[in-house]
Design an enzyme around this catalytic site. Structure first.
Site, PDB file in Angstrom:
ATOM      1  N   GLN A  70      37.463 -58.871  56.969  1.00  0.00           N
ATOM      2  CA  GLN A  70      37.440 -57.560  57.633  1.00  0.00           C
ATOM      3  C   GLN A  70      37.203 -56.427  56.632  1.00  0.00           C
ATOM      4  O   GLN A  70      37.376 -56.609  55.419  1.00  0.00           O
ATOM      5  CB  GLN A  70      38.796 -57.298  58.302  1.00  0.00           C
ATOM      6  CG  GLN A  70      39.130 -58.192  59.472  1.00  0.00           C
ATOM      7  CD  GLN A  70      40.499 -57.821  60.038  1.00  0.00           C
ATOM      8  OE1 GLN A  70      41.413 -58.611  60.018  1.00  0.00           O
ATOM      9  NE2 GLN A  70      40.640 -56.608  60.548  1.00  0.00           N
ATOM     10  N   HIS A  71      36.878 -55.275  57.169  1.00  0.00           N
ATOM     11  CA  HIS A  71      36.929 -53.966  56.483  1.00  0.00           C
ATOM     12  C   HIS A  71      35.829 -53.649  55.468  1.00  0.00           C
ATOM     13  O   HIS A  71      35.645 -52.479  55.127  1.00  0.00           O
ATOM     14  CB  HIS A  71      38.266 -53.765  55.724  1.00  0.00           C
ATOM     15  CG  HIS A  71      39.502 -54.016  56.511  1.00  0.00           C
ATOM     16  ND1 HIS A  71      39.845 -53.261  57.615  1.00  0.00           N
ATOM     17  CD2 HIS A  71      40.500 -54.930  56.346  1.00  0.00           C
ATOM     18  CE1 HIS A  71      41.009 -53.709  58.082  1.00  0.00           C
ATOM     19  NE2 HIS A  71      41.414 -54.715  57.342  1.00  0.00           N
ATOM     20  N   ASP A 221      37.784 -62.072  60.363  1.00  0.00           N
ATOM     21  CA  ASP A 221      38.307 -63.429  60.138  1.00  0.00           C
ATOM     22  C   ASP A 221      39.645 -63.677  60.836  1.00  0.00           C
ATOM     23  O   ASP A 221      39.882 -64.767  61.366  1.00  0.00           O
ATOM     24  CB  ASP A 221      38.381 -63.773  58.647  1.00  0.00           C
ATOM     25  CG  ASP A 221      39.127 -62.754  57.796  1.00  0.00           C
ATOM     26  OD1 ASP A 221      39.673 -61.770  58.332  1.00  0.00           O
ATOM     27  OD2 ASP A 221      39.161 -62.956  56.565  1.00  0.00           O
TER      28      ASP A 221
END
Ligand SMILES: Nc1ncnc2c1ncn2[C@@H]1O[C@H](COP(=O)(O)OP(=O)(O)OP(=O)(O)O)[C@@H](O)[C@H]1O
Ligand SMILES: O=C(CO)[C@@H](O)[C@H](O)CO
Length: 460
Positions: A70-71, A221
């Site tokens: 992520q991110h 994920d």
């Protein structure tokens, strides 16, 4: 007629993993992996080249979806080219920008209400602000921002730039509660407007690969792992990967103004309150390096020591920490004496520290109303026998360990099967076989000693 196969990808921090499954029941028929370079920034081309190494497996599938870390900030120019290497979730350089954004735009309550989370350095919005302050030329050239799984899905053949609710909820400029982008927050961070991917509906098919397979929307994920495990309300997952996470599915969005719990969305239309630590499986890797042991040997050493590691306590904030918010922290080993300085105690202290930090994470979820009926332990760190054995006593609950598998990649594969089926709900895949671990004791003293060290070392 050939059997229908689907593939799922986990483009994670340390590697790309892919599984090929039967669409009907999720049975894995093949898997492959390829490493990523180490570090907290990564040019997306490295993810593509790792994905290309598992492409032979993907090309056997009738549908594919990508789950990814992520991110990560993927900034693209007007021609769709990558402006700079992606800053990853575990890069803490934007901690001052996170603090400034929160203070300057309404404070923690407002951010929690608007975005579901109070952004820390992991969140994409803070990375945009860092780029605007430190690399204004790169910020000026940025016309489009996306996340790792969005970029890979686009390269695989999405009809247009597309993301999903789960991954969008980790940006800091999208609202899980309303399902809408918050362009004012993106603009405030980057200093200009930039295009963002369309947010696909759960289960949507978003395009076709070069070899004619359907493309699922993909997701972050943790959301993919939730789908791969078939999580139900009452299940709390503790995942020990590069990051440590504790999460649960929920019917309503979370908004924790303390910032400890991130109020993410999941990949099915529900929500995924989540606590994330920066240090997890690598605590064990570091302890293995210190003791000169391989990971399996480290586990045996830890199990050979007494509970409490002879008085050794490790505060495992080796790479800075996110929960609690201490981006500049380092690790601390306390209580060392000539009589307890053994490899066994050091190994034990590392395993206890990992589990105490995750027990804190589960407590933060509980403070937001998540009541675990059972705890599922997954991720590379769950392959350690010592972790599995000590977990029930330190987490204070029975622990279910699904058989070791790539649950993120499996969740992405299930999402691919869903896109292929075109049904309202994801296909029913049977739950993985699991072992149950219980303990007749709780390690209250170990947790107390850990908490005392944690609370006495706020600035380290
Ligand atoms: N037997 C073992 N004992 C302890 N740790 C292990 C063992 N096997 C693998 N690991 C660790 O698990 C980690 C990888 O786990 P996993 O694949 O879940 O992480 P990841 O997907 O890269 O991380 P993330 O999902 O946080 O991006 C590595 O750090 C590896 O050293
Ligand atoms: O930052 C988080 C969750 O918020 C990590 O779990 C990454 O998704 C890497 O796996």
């Amino acid at each position: 007629m050939a059997e229908t196969l689907v593939a799922g990808v986990d483009s994670s921090t340390q590697s790309t993993k892919a599984v090929l499954c039967r669409a009907g029941d999720g049975t894995v028929v093949a898997q492959a992996s390829a490493p990523h370079p180490d570090g907290t920034e990564c040019h997306p081309d490295h993810w593509w080249s790792a994905l290309s190494q598992v492409r032979e497996l993907l090309e056997r599938a009738d549908a594919v979806a990508v789950g990814a870390q992520q991110h990560g900030m993927v900034a693209l120019n007007g021609a769709g080219e990558v402006v700079r290497p992606a800053l990853l979730w575990n890069d803490t350089r934007s901690a001052p920008q996170a603090r400034a954004l929160v203070a300057g735009l309404g404070g923690p309550e407002t951010w929690a209400k608007r975005t579901g989370s109070v952004p820390l350095a992991s969140f994409t919005v803070t990375k945009l602000r860092w780029m605007a302050e430190h690399e204004p030329e790169n910020a000026r050239r940025t016309e489009q921002v996306m996340l790792p799984h969005d970029w890979l899905t686009m390269r695989l053949g999405a009809a247009e730039p597309v993301t999903d609710r789960g991954d969008a909820s980790g940006t800091g400029y999208w609202s899980p509660a309303t399902g809408a982008y918050l362009p004012d927050l993106l603009r405030a961070a980057l200093g200009r407007d930039a295009r963002t991917p369309r947010v696909a509906a759960p289960g949507e098919a978003v395009g076709e690969t070069a070899w004619g397979a359907a493309l699922g929307a993909g997701t972050g994920d943790n959301m993919a792992a939730a789908l791969g495990l078939g999580l139900r309300p009452g299940d709390v997952v503790v995942s020990i990967g590069t990051s440590g996470t504790a999460f649960a599915v929920a019917d309503a969005p979370a908004a924790d103004p303390s910032g400890l719990v991130a109020g993410f969305a999941d990949a099915t239309g529900r929500f995924l309150p989540l606590v994330c630590t920066l240090n997890a499986a690598r605590i064990l890797t570091a302890a293995a390096a210190l003791t000169g042991a391989a990971l399996d040997e480290l586990s045996a050493l830890a199990l050979a020591a007494e509970p409490g590691a002879g008085g050794l306590t490790l505060l495992p904030y080796l790479d800075g920490e996110r929960t609690p918010d201490r981006p500049d922290a380092t690790g601390v080993l306390a209580g060392l004496t000539t009589s307890n300085a053994t490899r066994e105690n050091l190994a034990r202290a590392a395993v206890e520290a990992l589990l105490c930090s995750l027990a804190d994470a589960v407590d933060h979820l509980a403070a937001q109303g998540v009541r675990p009926r059972r705890t599922l332990l997954i991720g590379g760190g769950a392959r350690s026998a010592a972790v599995r054995e000590l977990a029930p006593a330190i987490l204070g609950t029975p622990v279910t360990v699904p058989e070791p598998a790539e649950y993120v990649a499996l969740g992405a594969a299930r999402q691919a099967a869903w896109a292929l089926a075109g049904t309202a709900e994801p296909p029913d895949w049977p739950a993985a076989p699991a072992t149950e671990h219980t303990s007749d004791r709780t390690e209250a003293e170990v947790r107390e000693r850990y908490a005392a060290l944690r609370d006495s070392a706020p600035e380290i």
